[in-house]
Each structure stands twice: as C-alpha cells, then as structure tokens.
Design an enzyme around this catalytic site. Structure first.
Site, PDB file in Angstrom:
ATOM      1  N   HIS A  72      33.925  40.543  43.762  1.00 31.05           N
ATOM      2  CA  HIS A  72      32.760  40.644  42.872  1.00 31.05           C
ATOM      3  C   HIS A  72      32.147  39.278  42.601  1.00 31.05           C
ATOM      4  O   HIS A  72      32.856  38.284  42.429  1.00 31.05           O
ATOM      5  CB  HIS A  72      33.106  41.360  41.563  1.00 31.05           C
ATOM      6  CG  HIS A  72      34.118  40.681  40.694  1.00 31.05           C
ATOM      7  ND1 HIS A  72      33.772  39.793  39.701  1.00 31.05           N
ATOM      8  CD2 HIS A  72      35.464  40.786  40.636  1.00 31.05           C
ATOM      9  CE1 HIS A  72      34.862  39.382  39.077  1.00 31.05           C
ATOM     10  NE2 HIS A  72      35.911  39.958  39.629  1.00 31.05           N
ATOM     11  N   ASP A 189      37.575  33.604  39.094  1.00 30.29           N
ATOM     12  CA  ASP A 189      37.534  35.062  39.067  1.00 30.29           C
ATOM     13  C   ASP A 189      36.073  35.487  39.048  1.00 30.29           C
ATOM     14  O   ASP A 189      35.424  35.387  38.002  1.00 30.29           O
ATOM     15  CB  ASP A 189      38.281  35.574  37.832  1.00 30.29           C
ATOM     16  CG  ASP A 189      38.168  37.060  37.610  1.00 30.29           C
ATOM     17  OD1 ASP A 189      37.737  37.772  38.531  1.00 30.29           O
ATOM     18  OD2 ASP A 189      38.506  37.506  36.500  1.00 30.29           O
ATOM     19  N   GLU A 223      31.757  44.057  38.111  1.00 36.36           N
ATOM     20  CA  GLU A 223      33.177  44.354  37.970  1.00 36.36           C
ATOM     21  C   GLU A 223      33.690  43.976  36.595  1.00 36.36           C
ATOM     22  O   GLU A 223      34.536  44.672  36.030  1.00 36.36           O
ATOM     23  CB  GLU A 223      33.966  43.605  39.050  1.00 36.36           C
ATOM     24  CG  GLU A 223      35.423  44.013  39.170  1.00 36.36           C
ATOM     25  CD  GLU A 223      36.357  43.290  38.219  1.00 36.36           C
ATOM     26  OE1 GLU A 223      37.499  43.748  38.029  1.00 36.36           O
ATOM     27  OE2 GLU A 223      35.945  42.239  37.653  1.00 36.36           O
ATOM     28  N   GLU A 224      33.196  42.873  36.027  1.00 35.28           N
ATOM     29  CA  GLU A 224      33.704  42.400  34.742  1.00 35.28           C
ATOM     30  C   GLU A 224      33.388  43.351  33.595  1.00 35.28           C
ATOM     31  O   GLU A 224      33.993  43.255  32.532  1.00 35.28           O
ATOM     32  CB  GLU A 224      33.151  41.003  34.432  1.00 35.28           C
ATOM     33  CG  GLU A 224      33.649  39.896  35.357  1.00 35.28           C
ATOM     34  CD  GLU A 224      35.143  39.601  35.198  1.00 35.28           C
ATOM     35  OE1 GLU A 224      35.812  40.281  34.394  1.00 35.28           O
ATOM     36  OE2 GLU A 224      35.639  38.707  35.901  1.00 35.28           O
ATOM     37  N   ASP A 244      40.861  39.737  44.345  1.00 33.85           N
ATOM     38  CA  ASP A 244      40.588  39.280  42.982  1.00 33.85           C
ATOM     39  C   ASP A 244      41.686  38.297  42.587  1.00 33.85           C
ATOM     40  O   ASP A 244      42.538  37.941  43.413  1.00 33.85           O
ATOM     41  CB  ASP A 244      40.526  40.467  42.022  1.00 33.85           C
ATOM     42  CG  ASP A 244      39.511  40.273  40.909  1.00 33.85           C
ATOM     43  OD1 ASP A 244      39.407  39.135  40.396  1.00 33.85           O
ATOM     44  OD2 ASP A 244      38.832  41.247  40.547  1.00 33.85           O
ATOM     45  N   HIS A 324      40.651  34.144  33.073  1.00 34.30           N
ATOM     46  CA  HIS A 324      39.587  34.373  32.097  1.00 34.30           C
ATOM     47  C   HIS A 324      39.475  33.213  31.100  1.00 34.30           C
ATOM     48  O   HIS A 324      38.880  33.367  30.023  1.00 34.30           O
ATOM     49  CB  HIS A 324      39.758  35.707  31.360  1.00 34.30           C
ATOM     50  CG  HIS A 324      39.272  36.867  32.168  1.00 34.30           C
ATOM     51  ND1 HIS A 324      38.945  38.082  31.607  1.00 34.30           N
ATOM     52  CD2 HIS A 324      39.052  37.007  33.493  1.00 34.30           C
ATOM     53  CE1 HIS A 324      38.544  38.909  32.555  1.00 34.30           C
ATOM     54  NE2 HIS A 324      38.609  38.278  33.716  1.00 34.30           N
TER      55      HIS A 324
END
Length: 386
Positions: A72, A189, A223-224, A244, A324
């Site tokens: 993504h 990410d 995606e997030e 990922d 994250h």
C-alpha cells in the site's frame, strides 16, 4: 529459475523518492502518479481504479490461476478536527497511531488555498512555563494541537488564511539511509514494501524471467484505514501475497534482517498451503526467514478476504522497529523480501485446481493428520475400527 539478483541501489532510490511524496490515506494522488510513471518506465501494463488504486500486469504462460502481489502507498497522517480559539488546530489521526509519536513532528497542512507548514505539540509544551506538568500531562489526540507557522492567534485568523475542518495533515518522514544498511524514517510502512515490490519487478523484467501464470502488481491506497485490497482483484487471481511491515518488538519473532513470514494476524491464520510454500522457497533458495504471529495487526490480504474474495492469502514482511512511530528497518530485509517474491513468481503452480473458482474434489489439497514421531521410534500398528 529461483530467486533473482536484486538491484538494492535501485530499490533504495525508489524508497527515497516515495518518502518525499506526502501520501496519507485520502491524499494519495501524487504518489499514485509517481508509481504509475515508474511502472510504465519499466514496461509493465498499468491501469487505475476510479480512486487511484493501481493494478499493473506482467503476462505469464496462462491467465487462469493468476498470482497477485500487493503493498500500500498510503500512510498514516492526521486531519483537522477543529479550528481553535488560540489559532491552533485540533487533530484526529488518519489510521491507528498514537499521539505519543505525533508530538514534536513537523508536518504539512493541505488547504484549498495551498500548503502550510507546522508542528504538532502537546497542549503544555513549554517547560519554562509548565515545569513538571510537561512530563505529567496526559497523552492522546485531545491533548495535542498543531501550531501553524503563520500568524494565527484566533479562529478567525485560521479561517482568513483558508484553514478548514477536514484539511489533511501529512507528517514529515525525516528519512536517514545509513552506510550500515539501516533505514530510519516514518512511513516505512508501507513505502519500504512498495520499494521491495519495485525491486522484484525490476529484476523480473531485467532478467526476462518466465512466469508460469499472469501476475498482478497491486498498489492499494487506503490500507491504513482498513479498505486495502477490497476492490483490486480480478476474477482470475487465485493467490494474493501482501507485503507489509512486521513488528520487531519484545514478544515477537520479526526481525530487521531476512523475511518475516506471518502465520496469522488478528483476522486469523493465513492460507496453509501458500504460506508453507513461501517457507519452502526460503529454505530452498537460502533466503533468511523467520515466522511470526501478529495479534494487533491486519493487512491488505485481510481486506480482500473480508470483501468476499475467495483467494489464498499470505503475508510476508520486513521487520520494523517502532512500527507506526519513527520506524527502522534494514536493506537486508527489503532485499530478502524482493528475492522471495522473484522466487515465488517464477516457481511452478502446485495447486492446478485453483485455476477454476469452483470445481470438484479432484485435485483438492490435503493437510497432514498423522501422528508425529521421532525418526528412531518404531511404527506400532494401530487397531482397526469398524
């Protein structure tokens, strides 16, 4: 053909270019344009969905039972919740991430009148004013605010400059590429995963590798926020491998070196046969790997299954420290990922029945059920049962 040689320099150049483009979920047009241009330069066939998810294509010997790889391009970010009386902006997160990692971040706010720079700060940011309260103040998005680098001392000032509820906020990645192979940045990410995909695709096209089935290279844009691959697959796709980040943290087996193969995430186990094929490929081609289970994690593959796609799914990851947050990985993991993708896509199709979406029991898979025993133990006959 086995694993192919990956151009690590090209892969890192791709990562650097992607990190330069702000792309929080909901604001991905420009990164989609960047990826599309590179895919076309490499010679892949490319088409976009209405909102900009990318479906690139490389032909194989047959179209049925096609394979798909996905990563993504969207990242975490924030959105303006309110214009405050003190001239600052209240925020809500885009995606799931802690305000702990937002405090102190430099960022860009995109308004209809143009972009502005700013900093996300706790409500009590000055130690000279609040003393120990700086350390004891609660952490959370209601306890942070965005200070705009403009003369905004009131809500009216914000409105005059064009700020509005709903404006998108992109967090600066602040990337560093170190000589020892470590890459430190926000938004690895999943831009590092996208770069690994480009590394694999470049190797396949450069080597003119023969693919047994058609292959789709998918780039999702949400995606997030949980949407992911829900509207990207074609009817011919039989298997989907997501790329990922894997959480390299206490209690996890993920690592910043080699490939981390996910056995399950919070949505349940990944496909038994596809996952174990990827493990065998790592063993056969001397690709360092480890296996992990993620409890608080979902990926593009989960969104495809939840959308009703009957495809085999797997998840392969690059280990990331502080996921994250301000993330770190190593080029070794990215290269290993790309090598595994090339080994997988050039490998023979083993479950030929998957070429059809529905068929009879002939050719259907089996899973081992026999009792395990050590090599030196004798086989004891078991009684017959009526």
């Amino acid at each position: 053909m086995g694993r192919l040689s990956i151009d690590a320099g090209y892969m890192l150049d791709r990562l650097a270019a992607l990190l330069e483009i702000p792309s929080p979920a909901g604001y991905t047009d420009m990164v989609v344009r960047e990826c599309t241009a590179e895919l076309q330069r490499l010679g892949a066939q490319v088409e976009l969905t209405r909102r900009g998810a990318i479906r690139a294509f490389t032909p194989g010997k047959t179209s049925k039972g096609a394979r798909a790889i996905i990563a993504h391009v969207d990242t975490l970010g924030a959105q303006v919740k309110a214009l405050k009386d003190n001239g600052r902006l209240e925020l809500v997160p885009i995606g799931h991430w802690s305000a702990r990692f937002a405090e102190g971040a430099r960022c860009t706010i995109f308004t209809e009148k143009g972009a502005w720079r700013g900093t996300i700060l706790p409500l009590k940011a000055s130690g000279h004013t609040f003393n120990e309260e700086v350390d004891t103040a609660p952490i959370g998005w209601p306890h942070a605010e965005l200070r705009v680098d403009a003369l905004t001392r009131s809500r009216a000032d914000c409105e005059r400059l064009g700020f509005a509820v709903g404006d998108i906020v992109a967090i600066d990645p602040q990337p560093e590429f170190l000589d020892n192979g470590y890459v430190v940045s926000r938004h690895l990410d999943d831009k590092a995963g996208v770069a690994a995909m480009f590394g694999a695709l470049e190797a396949i096209l450069r080597e003119k590798a023969e693919l047994p089935v058609d292959t789709f290279w998918l780039f999702s844009i949400a995606e997030e926020v949980g949407v992911g691959a829900s509207s990207l697959l074609t009817r011919d796709v039989a298997s989907l491998v997501a790329i990922d980040n894997g959480t390299a943290a206490p209690g996890q087996a993920s690592d910043e070196f080699g490939v981390t193969i996910a056995m399950a995430d919070q949505t349940g186990p990944f496909d038994y046969h596809l996952t174990r094929k990827l493990i065998r490929l790592c063993r056969d081609h001397d690709i360092r790997y480890q296996q992990d289970v993620f409890r608080y994690y979902r990926s593009d593959s989960a969104s495809a299954i939840e959308a009703g796609e009957d495809v085999r799914t797997a998840l392969i990851t690059f280990g990331v420290d502080a996921s994250h947050g301000y993330e770190r990985t190593n080029v070794h993991a990215l290269r290993s990922l790309a090598e595994l993708v090339t080994a997988y896509l050039t490998s023979p199709v083993e479950i030929t029945r998957d070429a059809e979406s529905v068929s009879g029991i002939e050719g259907f898979t089996t899973q081992p059920m026999q009792e395990a025993r050590a090599a030196h133990e004798p086989v004891v006959p078991r009684p017959h049962r009526a």
